[in-house]
Design an enzyme around this catalytic site. Structure first.
Site, PDB file in Angstrom:
ATOM      1  N   LYS A   9       0.839  -1.202   0.000  1.00  0.00           N
ATOM      2  CA  LYS A   9       0.000   0.000   0.000  1.00  0.00           C
ATOM      3  C   LYS A   9       0.870   1.246   0.000  1.00  0.00           C
ATOM      4  O   LYS A   9       1.804   1.365   0.775  1.00  0.00           O
ATOM      5  CB  LYS A   9      -0.917   0.004   1.216  1.00  0.00           C
ATOM      6  CG  LYS A   9      -1.792   1.240   1.320  1.00  0.00           C
ATOM      7  CD  LYS A   9      -2.945   1.108   2.287  1.00  0.00           C
ATOM      8  CE  LYS A   9      -2.541   1.154   3.704  1.00  0.00           C
ATOM      9  NZ  LYS A   9      -3.685   1.375   4.616  1.00  0.00           N
ATOM     10  N   SER A  25      -3.867   2.642 -17.161  1.00  0.00           N
ATOM     11  CA  SER A  25      -2.839   2.341 -16.170  1.00  0.00           C
ATOM     12  C   SER A  25      -2.571   3.484 -15.209  1.00  0.00           C
ATOM     13  O   SER A  25      -3.154   4.555 -15.297  1.00  0.00           O
ATOM     14  CB  SER A  25      -1.526   1.931 -16.823  1.00  0.00           C
ATOM     15  OG  SER A  25      -0.950   3.047 -17.467  1.00  0.00           O
ATOM     16  N   TYR A  58      -3.475  -1.217 -13.741  1.00  0.00           N
ATOM     17  CA  TYR A  58      -2.184  -1.880 -13.585  1.00  0.00           C
ATOM     18  C   TYR A  58      -1.076  -0.830 -13.587  1.00  0.00           C
ATOM     19  O   TYR A  58      -1.272   0.300 -14.043  1.00  0.00           O
ATOM     20  CB  TYR A  58      -1.951  -2.915 -14.695  1.00  0.00           C
ATOM     21  CG  TYR A  58      -1.917  -2.300 -16.080  1.00  0.00           C
ATOM     22  CD1 TYR A  58      -0.714  -1.898 -16.651  1.00  0.00           C
ATOM     23  CD2 TYR A  58      -3.087  -2.081 -16.793  1.00  0.00           C
ATOM     24  CE1 TYR A  58      -0.673  -1.312 -17.901  1.00  0.00           C
ATOM     25  CE2 TYR A  58      -3.061  -1.504 -18.041  1.00  0.00           C
ATOM     26  CZ  TYR A  58      -1.859  -1.122 -18.590  1.00  0.00           C
ATOM     27  OH  TYR A  58      -1.828  -0.529 -19.826  1.00  0.00           O
TER      28      TYR A  58
END
Length: 114
Positions: A9, A25, A58
């Site tokens: 995170k 992305s 991603y």
């Protein structure tokens, strides 16, 4: 049994750019990626603290030391430069392994610096 748990995170990073004309992305400074144990191509969940949006995309590797957090393509519509986001990745692992697993959690400073 396998369960999905928090792996990495980046907590409260600041969006530095939103590029609608790029194919999907999120571009992340490579220093931040290394610190949070993230890799290019990894699926991440983005949580926008400013507007409540939650979405997945991603990772694309960004320039090391740049502080870059850039949402690309359609995701660029979910943020405004300056928004504070949480970038989360999860891992699938055995239930017993998950009990002792320690995620990588990074709290970037001003300018998305470590």
């Amino acid at each position: 049994m396998q369960i999905q748990v928090l792996k990495s995170k980046l907590h409260c990073a600041t969006v530095t750019e939103a590029n609608l004309n790029y194919m999907g992305s999120i571009t992340i400074d490579e220093d931040l990626m290394d610190a949070a144990n993230l890799i290019a191509g990894e699926k991440v969940q983005i949580v926008n603290n400013n507007n409540g949006e939650r979405f997945e995309t991603y990772i694309i590797k960004g320039e090391r030391g740049s502080g870059c957090i850039c949402l690309n393509g359609a995701a660029a519509r979910k943020v405004v430069v300056g928004d504070v986001v949480i970038i989360i990745s999860y891992a699938l692992m055995d239930f017993e392994e998950a009990k002792t697993f320690k995620p990588s959690v990074v709290f970037p400073k001003e300018g998305n610096r470590l």
